[in-house]
Design an enzyme around this catalytic site. Structure first.
Site, PDB file in Angstrom:
ATOM      1  N   GLY A 199       1.735  -0.798  11.268  1.00  0.00           N
ATOM      2  CA  GLY A 199       3.123  -0.723  11.709  1.00  0.00           C
ATOM      3  C   GLY A 199       4.020  -1.847  11.235  1.00  0.00           C
ATOM      4  O   GLY A 199       5.141  -1.995  11.737  1.00  0.00           O
ATOM      5  N   HIS A 258     -10.489   4.247   5.441  1.00  0.00           N
ATOM      6  CA  HIS A 258      -9.168   4.314   6.068  1.00  0.00           C
ATOM      7  C   HIS A 258      -9.118   5.537   6.972  1.00  0.00           C
ATOM      8  O   HIS A 258      -9.797   6.540   6.719  1.00  0.00           O
ATOM      9  CB  HIS A 258      -8.081   4.392   4.987  1.00  0.00           C
ATOM     10  CG  HIS A 258      -6.701   4.194   5.525  1.00  0.00           C
ATOM     11  ND1 HIS A 258      -5.965   5.216   6.090  1.00  0.00           N
ATOM     12  CD2 HIS A 258      -5.917   3.083   5.581  1.00  0.00           C
ATOM     13  CE1 HIS A 258      -4.795   4.746   6.481  1.00  0.00           C
ATOM     14  NE2 HIS A 258      -4.736   3.464   6.183  1.00  0.00           N
ATOM     15  N   ILE A 280      -0.655   3.688  12.770  1.00  0.00           N
ATOM     16  CA  ILE A 280      -0.460   3.715  11.315  1.00  0.00           C
ATOM     17  C   ILE A 280       0.776   4.542  10.973  1.00  0.00           C
ATOM     18  O   ILE A 280       0.920   5.690  11.389  1.00  0.00           O
ATOM     19  CB  ILE A 280      -1.707   4.299  10.613  1.00  0.00           C
ATOM     20  CG1 ILE A 280      -2.901   3.356  10.811  1.00  0.00           C
ATOM     21  CG2 ILE A 280      -1.442   4.491   9.116  1.00  0.00           C
ATOM     22  CD1 ILE A 280      -4.217   3.915  10.328  1.00  0.00           C
ATOM     23  N   LYS A 321       0.277   4.209  -0.730  1.00  0.00           N
ATOM     24  CA  LYS A 321      -0.440   5.467  -0.437  1.00  0.00           C
ATOM     25  C   LYS A 321      -0.001   6.544  -1.422  1.00  0.00           C
ATOM     26  O   LYS A 321      -0.086   6.347  -2.624  1.00  0.00           O
ATOM     27  CB  LYS A 321      -0.213   5.877   1.020  1.00  0.00           C
ATOM     28  CG  LYS A 321      -0.789   4.888   2.034  1.00  0.00           C
ATOM     29  CD  LYS A 321      -0.657   5.393   3.455  1.00  0.00           C
ATOM     30  CE  LYS A 321      -1.235   4.393   4.442  1.00  0.00           C
ATOM     31  NZ  LYS A 321      -1.023   4.805   5.835  1.00  0.00           N
ATOM     32  N   GLU A 336      -6.803  -1.611  12.272  1.00  0.00           N
ATOM     33  CA  GLU A 336      -5.606  -0.870  12.673  1.00  0.00           C
ATOM     34  C   GLU A 336      -5.928   0.219  13.683  1.00  0.00           C
ATOM     35  O   GLU A 336      -6.728   1.103  13.382  1.00  0.00           O
ATOM     36  CB  GLU A 336      -4.966  -0.191  11.451  1.00  0.00           C
ATOM     37  CG  GLU A 336      -4.441  -1.130  10.410  1.00  0.00           C
ATOM     38  CD  GLU A 336      -3.749  -0.384   9.264  1.00  0.00           C
ATOM     39  OE1 GLU A 336      -2.977  -1.029   8.557  1.00  0.00           O
ATOM     40  OE2 GLU A 336      -3.976   0.817   9.085  1.00  0.00           O
ATOM     41  N   SER A 362       4.847   2.266   4.890  1.00  0.00           N
ATOM     42  CA  SER A 362       6.141   2.897   5.158  1.00  0.00           C
ATOM     43  C   SER A 362       7.227   1.869   5.430  1.00  0.00           C
ATOM     44  O   SER A 362       8.395   2.095   5.108  1.00  0.00           O
ATOM     45  CB  SER A 362       6.023   3.894   6.317  1.00  0.00           C
ATOM     46  OG  SER A 362       5.513   3.263   7.477  1.00  0.00           O
ATOM     47  N   ASN A 412       0.834  -1.206   0.000  1.00  0.00           N
ATOM     48  CA  ASN A 412       0.000   0.000   0.000  1.00  0.00           C
ATOM     49  C   ASN A 412       0.871   1.260   0.000  1.00  0.00           C
ATOM     50  O   ASN A 412       1.097   1.864   1.044  1.00  0.00           O
ATOM     51  CB  ASN A 412      -0.922  -0.028   1.228  1.00  0.00           C
ATOM     52  CG  ASN A 412      -1.881   1.151   1.259  1.00  0.00           C
ATOM     53  OD1 ASN A 412      -2.163   1.760   0.239  1.00  0.00           O
ATOM     54  ND2 ASN A 412      -2.373   1.470   2.442  1.00  0.00           N
TER      55      ASN A 412
END
Length: 233
Positions: free
Chosen positions: A182, A97, A150, A16, A145, A204, A14
């Site tokens: 995470g 989300h 996040i 983003k 989540e 990330s 993902n």
């Protein structure tokens, strides 16, 4: 077009808004290679402008957008039309989300449109109570989540994962559960699947890694290892 069948355990990449254009395509091509090599279902979220290009360049990925609207063909300036997404190869969408929340009425309407267009819905919840409530709508996948985790690299603790897995399944046994808050290491990947979740993934933890392609490969290979171990039980 029939709705894509999902097989657990699956993985979700993902990016983003971290990646777009060439960089997104490069990561998508690597994910596609891994999905084919390991016969693994991989959701890959795209920027709307990259959806057609990435769908055309890949063969195995579940091309996923980060949101869509309940718009129908006709007037509706500035909204995302489900039919338009299907036309360019999109097969799934995230909804609700923490970075793009929607109201309950809106969520119900969008999910209805997704069902009409055979688009898989990955619905998000940030607490056990919200997970149970949204599970009543029977989304294809639920992401559970805690909002505060996040993008932090701090993973949900095992008890939270198990509680949310059970909460969703108690309401909608057919809904798959994705634990991805995470996730930044292969150990996190293993813990998420071993908690009883049907899938895991990252943002990330992958795109901000020193070597995103290598990190993605290591995470996917860990899912494959756990899958093999679970089959032996």
């Amino acid at each position: 077009m029939a709705k894509r069948t999902i097989r657990a355990p699956f993985f979700c990449v993902n990016p983003k808004a971290y990646l777009y254009g060439e960089e997104a395509l490069k990561l998508a091509e690597k994910a596609d290679e891994l999905a084919g090599k390991y016969d693994l279902d991989i959701f890959f979220t795209v920027q709307y402008v990259d959806a057609y290009r990435i769908a055309q360049a890949t063969n195995h990925l579940i091309i996923t957008v980060q949101h869509m609207d309940g718009l129908v063909v006709g007037p509706g300036m500035g909204y995302i039309l489900p039919e338009g997404l299907v036309e360019v190869g999109v097969q799934a969408t995230f909804l609700n989300h923490a970075e793009h929340p929607v109201g309950v009425n809106q969520l119900v309407n969008i999910m209805k449109r997704a069902e009409e267009q055979d688009i898989l819905v990955i619905a998000c919840a940030d607490s056990i109570a919200e997970a149970k409530a949204i599970a009543l709508l029977k989304p294809d996948v639920m992401v559970c989540e805690p909002t505060e985790l996040i993008g932090t690299g701090t993973v949900s603790d095992l008890s939270y994962m198990k509680q949310t897995n059970q909460a969703v399944k108690s309401v909608s046994p057919s809904t798959f559960v994705l634990q991805a808050a995470g996730i930044s290491t292969v150990a996190d990947v293993r813990q998420a699947i071993e908690s009883g979740a049907d899938g895991t993934g990252g943002t990330s933890g992958i795109v901000c890694a020193q070597d995103p392609l290598k990190t993605l490969e290591e995470m996917v290979e860990e899912v494959v290892k756990v899958r093999a171990e679970l089959k032996e039980l």
